[in-house]
Design an enzyme around this catalytic site. Structure first.
Site, PDB file in Angstrom:
ATOM      1  N   GLY A  13       0.847  -1.202   0.000  1.00  0.00           N
ATOM      2  CA  GLY A  13       0.000   0.000   0.000  1.00  0.00           C
ATOM      3  C   GLY A  13       0.874   1.241   0.000  1.00  0.00           C
ATOM      4  O   GLY A  13       1.519   1.565   0.998  1.00  0.00           O
ATOM      5  N   VAL A  17      -0.700   6.714   3.837  1.00  0.00           N
ATOM      6  CA  VAL A  17      -0.037   6.181   5.028  1.00  0.00           C
ATOM      7  C   VAL A  17       1.260   5.469   4.644  1.00  0.00           C
ATOM      8  O   VAL A  17       2.333   5.758   5.177  1.00  0.00           O
ATOM      9  CB  VAL A  17      -0.989   5.228   5.796  1.00  0.00           C
ATOM     10  N   GLY A  18       1.165   4.518   3.706  1.00  0.00           N
ATOM     11  CA  GLY A  18       2.340   3.722   3.331  1.00  0.00           C
ATOM     12  C   GLY A  18       3.511   4.593   2.888  1.00  0.00           C
ATOM     13  O   GLY A  18       4.646   4.389   3.347  1.00  0.00           O
ATOM     14  N   ASP A  38       2.737  -1.665  -4.423  1.00  0.00           N
ATOM     15  CA  ASP A  38       1.324  -1.348  -4.642  1.00  0.00           C
ATOM     16  C   ASP A  38       0.883  -2.020  -5.935  1.00  0.00           C
ATOM     17  O   ASP A  38       1.680  -2.182  -6.865  1.00  0.00           O
ATOM     18  CB  ASP A  38       1.130   0.176  -4.757  1.00  0.00           C
ATOM     19  N   LEU A 224      -9.917   3.109  16.468  1.00  0.00           N
ATOM     20  CA  LEU A 224     -11.285   3.566  16.174  1.00  0.00           C
ATOM     21  C   LEU A 224     -11.735   4.562  17.237  1.00  0.00           C
ATOM     22  O   LEU A 224     -12.362   5.581  16.939  1.00  0.00           O
ATOM     23  CB  LEU A 224     -12.258   2.381  16.156  1.00  0.00           C
ATOM     24  N   ASN A 227     -10.155   8.117  16.732  1.00  0.00           N
ATOM     25  CA  ASN A 227     -10.788   8.895  15.658  1.00  0.00           C
ATOM     26  C   ASN A 227     -12.202   9.312  16.037  1.00  0.00           C
ATOM     27  O   ASN A 227     -12.637  10.431  15.729  1.00  0.00           O
ATOM     28  CB  ASN A 227     -10.793   8.095  14.351  1.00  0.00           C
ATOM     29  N   ALA A 228     -12.924   8.423  16.720  1.00  0.00           N
ATOM     30  CA  ALA A 228     -14.293   8.756  17.115  1.00  0.00           C
ATOM     31  C   ALA A 228     -14.283   9.939  18.085  1.00  0.00           C
ATOM     32  O   ALA A 228     -15.087  10.869  17.965  1.00  0.00           O
ATOM     33  CB  ALA A 228     -14.961   7.535  17.756  1.00  0.00           C
ATOM     34  N   CYS A 279     -11.110   9.143   6.756  1.00  0.00           N
ATOM     35  CA  CYS A 279     -11.190   8.220   7.895  1.00  0.00           C
ATOM     36  C   CYS A 279     -12.271   8.488   8.936  1.00  0.00           C
ATOM     37  O   CYS A 279     -12.888   7.532   9.408  1.00  0.00           O
ATOM     38  CB  CYS A 279      -9.831   8.150   8.577  1.00  0.00           C
TER      39      CYS A 279
HETATM   40  P1  NAD Z   1      -4.784   4.966   0.172  1.00  0.00           P
HETATM   41  O1  NAD Z   1      -6.010   4.665  -0.570  1.00  0.00           O
HETATM   42  O2  NAD Z   1      -4.105   6.283   0.012  1.00  0.00           O
HETATM   43  O3  NAD Z   1      -3.681   3.847  -0.129  1.00  0.00           O
HETATM   44  C1  NAD Z   1      -3.935   2.473  -0.101  1.00  0.00           C
HETATM   45  C2  NAD Z   1      -3.142   1.809  -1.222  1.00  0.00           C
HETATM   46  O4  NAD Z   1      -3.228   0.383  -1.072  1.00  0.00           O
HETATM   47  C3  NAD Z   1      -3.658   2.118  -2.622  1.00  0.00           C
HETATM   48  O5  NAD Z   1      -2.629   2.730  -3.377  1.00  0.00           O
HETATM   49  C4  NAD Z   1      -4.050   0.740  -3.206  1.00  0.00           C
HETATM   50  O6  NAD Z   1      -3.769   0.616  -4.580  1.00  0.00           O
HETATM   51  C5  NAD Z   1      -3.192  -0.198  -2.380  1.00  0.00           C
HETATM   52  N1  NAD Z   1      -3.696  -1.580  -2.298  1.00  0.00           N
HETATM   53  C6  NAD Z   1      -4.931  -1.995  -1.925  1.00  0.00           C
HETATM   54  N2  NAD Z   1      -4.990  -3.342  -1.914  1.00  0.00           N
HETATM   55  C7  NAD Z   1      -3.773  -3.795  -2.303  1.00  0.00           C
HETATM   56  C8  NAD Z   1      -3.218  -5.086  -2.487  1.00  0.00           C
HETATM   57  N3  NAD Z   1      -3.926  -6.177  -2.228  1.00  0.00           N
HETATM   58  N4  NAD Z   1      -1.950  -5.178  -2.928  1.00  0.00           N
HETATM   59  C9  NAD Z   1      -1.211  -4.062  -3.176  1.00  0.00           C
HETATM   60  N5  NAD Z   1      -1.679  -2.814  -3.001  1.00  0.00           N
HETATM   61  C10 NAD Z   1      -2.949  -2.676  -2.563  1.00  0.00           C
HETATM   62  O7  NAD Z   1      -5.144   4.738   1.725  1.00  0.00           O
HETATM   63  P2  NAD Z   1      -4.507   5.490   2.991  1.00  0.00           P
HETATM   64  O8  NAD Z   1      -5.119   6.822   3.153  1.00  0.00           O
HETATM   65  O9  NAD Z   1      -3.036   5.355   2.913  1.00  0.00           O
HETATM   66  O10 NAD Z   1      -5.074   4.591   4.178  1.00  0.00           O
HETATM   67  C11 NAD Z   1      -4.634   3.282   4.384  1.00  0.00           C
HETATM   68  C12 NAD Z   1      -5.145   2.797   5.726  1.00  0.00           C
HETATM   69  O11 NAD Z   1      -4.573   3.600   6.769  1.00  0.00           O
HETATM   70  C13 NAD Z   1      -6.648   2.880   5.911  1.00  0.00           C
HETATM   71  O12 NAD Z   1      -7.063   1.793   6.687  1.00  0.00           O
HETATM   72  C14 NAD Z   1      -6.839   4.165   6.695  1.00  0.00           C
HETATM   73  O13 NAD Z   1      -7.998   4.136   7.487  1.00  0.00           O
HETATM   74  C15 NAD Z   1      -5.615   4.179   7.573  1.00  0.00           C
HETATM   75  N6  NAD Z   1      -5.158   5.520   7.990  1.00  0.00           N
HETATM   76  C16 NAD Z   1      -5.136   6.535   7.094  1.00  0.00           C
HETATM   77  C17 NAD Z   1      -4.642   7.778   7.472  1.00  0.00           C
HETATM   78  C18 NAD Z   1      -4.599   8.931   6.518  1.00  0.00           C
HETATM   79  O14 NAD Z   1      -4.256  10.025   6.946  1.00  0.00           O
HETATM   80  N7  NAD Z   1      -4.908   8.771   5.250  1.00  0.00           N
HETATM   81  C19 NAD Z   1      -4.150   7.964   8.765  1.00  0.00           C
HETATM   82  C20 NAD Z   1      -4.178   6.884   9.654  1.00  0.00           C
HETATM   83  C21 NAD Z   1      -4.679   5.672   9.244  1.00  0.00           C
HETATM   84  C1  UGA Z   2      -7.361  12.258  11.388  1.00  0.00           C
HETATM   85  C2  UGA Z   2      -6.743  12.171  12.789  1.00  0.00           C
HETATM   86  O1  UGA Z   2      -6.451  13.492  13.244  1.00  0.00           O
HETATM   87  C3  UGA Z   2      -5.468  11.340  12.772  1.00  0.00           C
HETATM   88  O2  UGA Z   2      -4.958  11.189  14.105  1.00  0.00           O
HETATM   89  C4  UGA Z   2      -5.793   9.965  12.194  1.00  0.00           C
HETATM   90  O3  UGA Z   2      -4.610   9.190  12.114  1.00  0.00           O
HETATM   91  C5  UGA Z   2      -6.383  10.134  10.815  1.00  0.00           C
HETATM   92  O4  UGA Z   2      -7.579  10.945  10.898  1.00  0.00           O
HETATM   93  C6  UGA Z   2      -6.836   8.839  10.188  1.00  0.00           C
HETATM   94  O5  UGA Z   2      -7.052   7.870  10.871  1.00  0.00           O
HETATM   95  O6  UGA Z   2      -6.990   8.913   8.969  1.00  0.00           O
HETATM   96  P1  UGA Z   2      -6.876  13.683   9.212  1.00  0.00           P
HETATM   97  O7  UGA Z   2      -8.231  13.231   8.813  1.00  0.00           O
HETATM   98  O8  UGA Z   2      -5.772  13.514   8.252  1.00  0.00           O
HETATM   99  O9  UGA Z   2      -6.430  12.947  10.558  1.00  0.00           O
HETATM  100  O10 UGA Z   2      -6.913  15.233   9.587  1.00  0.00           O
HETATM  101  P2  UGA Z   2      -7.520  16.053  10.833  1.00  0.00           P
HETATM  102  O11 UGA Z   2      -6.578  17.116  11.179  1.00  0.00           O
HETATM  103  O12 UGA Z   2      -7.958  15.164  11.929  1.00  0.00           O
HETATM  104  O13 UGA Z   2      -8.789  16.718  10.181  1.00  0.00           O
HETATM  105  C7  UGA Z   2      -9.935  15.970   9.828  1.00  0.00           C
HETATM  106  C8  UGA Z   2     -11.067  16.924   9.505  1.00  0.00           C
HETATM  107  O14 UGA Z   2     -11.529  17.568  10.675  1.00  0.00           O
HETATM  108  C9  UGA Z   2     -10.666  18.027   8.527  1.00  0.00           C
HETATM  109  O15 UGA Z   2     -11.701  18.232   7.610  1.00  0.00           O
HETATM  110  C10 UGA Z   2     -10.487  19.218   9.439  1.00  0.00           C
HETATM  111  O16 UGA Z   2     -10.686  20.446   8.789  1.00  0.00           O
HETATM  112  C11 UGA Z   2     -11.570  18.960  10.470  1.00  0.00           C
HETATM  113  N1  UGA Z   2     -11.331  19.660  11.751  1.00  0.00           N
HETATM  114  C12 UGA Z   2     -10.221  19.393  12.480  1.00  0.00           C
HETATM  115  C13 UGA Z   2     -12.266  20.568  12.210  1.00  0.00           C
HETATM  116  O17 UGA Z   2     -13.289  20.795  11.556  1.00  0.00           O
HETATM  117  N2  UGA Z   2     -12.041  21.201  13.392  1.00  0.00           N
HETATM  118  C14 UGA Z   2     -10.950  20.962  14.155  1.00  0.00           C
HETATM  119  O18 UGA Z   2     -10.821  21.577  15.227  1.00  0.00           O
HETATM  120  C15 UGA Z   2     -10.009  20.036  13.679  1.00  0.00           C
END
Ligand code: NAD
Ligand code: UGA
Length: 450
Positions: A13, A17-18, A38, A224, A227-228, A279
């Site tokens: 991935g 995140v990755g 990926d 979970l 984030n909640a 998320c």
């Molecule tokens: P993303 O969609 O940006 O990236 C995921 C990648 O995984 C994609 O590029 C996809 O092509 C690849 N993929 C899927 N299945 C695959 C497979 N079987 N083999 C190879 N590649 C594969 O997602 P993301 O935003 O990086 O989020 C990933 C996870 O991390 C989610 O569970 C999300 O909830 C969690 N997370 C995201 C954030 C964030 O800020 N985006 C922060 C914390 C946690």
């Molecule tokens: C959020 C969490 O903050 C991370 O800790 C977590 O890892 C991530 O989700 C995830 O699991 O994906 P992110 O969604 O990237 O991170 O960004 P945030 O800064 O949390 O903002 C989320 C949304 O809330 C944005 O639309 C932001 O504008 C809004 N927000 C944030 C508000 O409306 N008010 C605030 O006071 C803060």
């Protein structure tokens, strides 16, 4: 598993995140080779290409990539090869809300994680540590274990949960100075050895007292829960912004007064047009689904309300715009900001999409400007949401939609300017249009602010 030396890490991935997490591991652990794989070959090509056009925009990221790419950080589409040679595998694949089948619209779609596990099992020839980096429902490790066992009886796989807490826009800073690193593992000897191996990776830059180890289920659920609780604070302040508007109280003043109580704290109390991002909504829906699954209907209802207030807030902004066109004329509105927050090119679940969709449905004409989100992405976001309605309500034409690459161009001759993302460049500009500032950043006169 004992004395396993980690020399090669594979991350499946290469997304938001990755990419950043592995870039930081590679930077801080020069003795380890890190390969990010990926199935999306185009994305891998971009990670290997021009630093100005990486698939993820994050302040500080391109500088790290420039330093470690092709030294000890590699981006590759050779998934099997990378799995085979690695002792430790992170699964950082997407876990969106299910769109069909049992739990559609609520539960997390685990098909990407399960297909990763199957892939790992099918190609592995030696023991491995498999790490849940994706956000997953509590007890997913059980399912992953079952898949690994089904397709490979020879190797021992130790499963750890190591959820990611970075926020987009500040990912690199968050990864450098994490509030905590959470690692969940089995209490067995091999489980604890695997936990130790991962702790040792993080110890290269995170102090020991910030690394928490728990059982797997606590770790999965804590992600979970975090984030909640973060999203709940936003819905709390947004719900209060509605009562502020009715009573003449100022939301920012209320947030400041409330947040100065150290038991409450001042973070995450900024009113907004509703939280976006990939998320918060999906993770809360997932939590609600889990609560319902375990028969906890009151608890499910409590968390669902966080989402309901978020949708309510988006529609409250649409109503504010309508108020300005009382004579029924459908004027032109400039939307400033498409990403769900500043400093990212990510627009997933951005409130801009929902608010713009409603305005287009009502017949308004939109100008849109965002400093980082690509034009195609904006079009795709709108078309996808419009298509979700059985009977798409509008066709996008050059008359009802104009996307601009400059702020000044986008506000020329417009009736209303709606600031939806808090990009710094939206703080100062000149215009005679009525300004609705949902982020409290604009320095001039506003018709309405939250
Ligand atoms: P993303 O969609 O940006 O990236 C995921 C990648 O995984 C994609 O590029 C996809 O092509 C690849 N993929 C899927 N299945 C695959 C497979 N079987 N083999 C190879 N590649 C594969 O997602 P993301 O935003 O990086 O989020 C990933 C996870 O991390 C989610 O569970 C999300 O909830 C969690 N997370 C995201 C954030 C964030 O800020 N985006 C922060 C914390 C946690
Ligand atoms: C959020 C969490 O903050 C991370 O800790 C977590 O890892 C991530 O989700 C995830 O699991 O994906 P992110 O969604 O990237 O991170 O960004 P945030 O800064 O949390 O903002 C989320 C949304 O809330 C944005 O639309 C932001 O504008 C809004 N927000 C944030 C508000 O409306 N008010 C605030 O006071 C803060």
């Amino acid at each position: 598993m004992s004395n396993m030396k980690i020399k090669n890490i594979c991350c499946i991935g290469a997304g938001y995140v990755g990419g950043p997490t592995m870039a930081v591991i590679a930077l801080k652990c020069p003795h380890i080779n890190v390969t990010v794989v990926d199935m999306n070959k185009e994305k891998i090509k971009k990670w290997n290409g021009d630093l100005e056009h990486l698939p993820v925009y994050e302040p500080g990221l391109k500088e790290i990539i420039a330093q470690v790419r092709n030294k000890n950080l590699f981006f590759s589409d050779k998934i099997d090869e990378s799995i085979q040679k690695s002792e430790m595998i992170f699964m950082a694949v997407n876990t969106p809300t299910k769109v069909e089948g049992k739990g559609a619209g609520m539960a997390a779609d685990l098909s990407f994680v399960e297909s990763c596990a199957k892939n790992i099992a099918l190609v592995s020839k030696k023991d491995k540590i498999v790490i849940e980096k994706s956000t997953l429902p509590v007890r997913t490790a059980e399912r992953i274990k079952a898949v690994l066992k089904k397709y490979n009886n020879e190797c021992h796989f130790e499963i750890l949960s190591n959820p990611e807490f970075l926020a987009e826009g500040s990912a690199i800073e968050d990864l450098f100075k994490s509030d905590r690193v959470l690692i969940g593992g089995d209490k067995t000897k091999s489980g604890q050895e695997a936990v130790k191996a991962l702790v040792n990776i993080y110890l290269n830059w995170i102090p020991l007292d910030k690394i928490i180890t728990t059982n797997v289920w606590s770790s999965e659920l804590s992600k979970l829960a975090s984030n909640a609780m973060l999203a709940q604070r936003i819905s709390s302040i947004n719900s209060l912004s509605a009562i502020c508007e009715k009573t003449g109280a100022d939301t920012i003043e209320v947030a400041k007064a409330v947040g100065m109580d150290h038991r409450i704290g001042s973070y995450f109390l900024s009113p907004s047009p509703g939280f976006g991002g990939s998320c918060f909504q999906k993770d809360i829906l997932n939590l609600v689904y889990l609560c319902e699954h375990y028969g906890l209907s009151e608890v499910a209802e409590f968390w669902l309300q966080v989402i309901k207030i978020n949708n309510y807030q988006r529609m409250r902004i649409v109503d504010k715009v309508e108020e300005l066109f009382k004579n029924g004329r459908k004027g032109r509105i400039t939307i400033l900001g498409w990403s769900f927050k500043k400093n990212t090119n990510d627009s997933r679940e951005s409130s801009s999409i929902y608010i713009s969709n409603s305005l287009l449905n009502m017949g308004y004409k939109l100008n849109i400007y965002d400093p980082k989100v690509a034009d195609e992405r904006i079009l795709d976001d709108l078309n996808s949401l419009n298509k979700l309605n059985n009977n798409p309500a509008y066709n996008l034409t050059s008359d009802n939609l104009q996307i601009y690459n400059s702020l000044n161009e986008s506000i020329k001759g417009t009736d209303v300017i709606l600031i939806l993302t808090e990009w710094d460049e939206f703080k100062n500009f000149e215009s005679d249009a009525k300004i609705i500032d949902t982020r409290n950043i604009y320095n001039g006169n506003k018709y309405f602010k939250l």
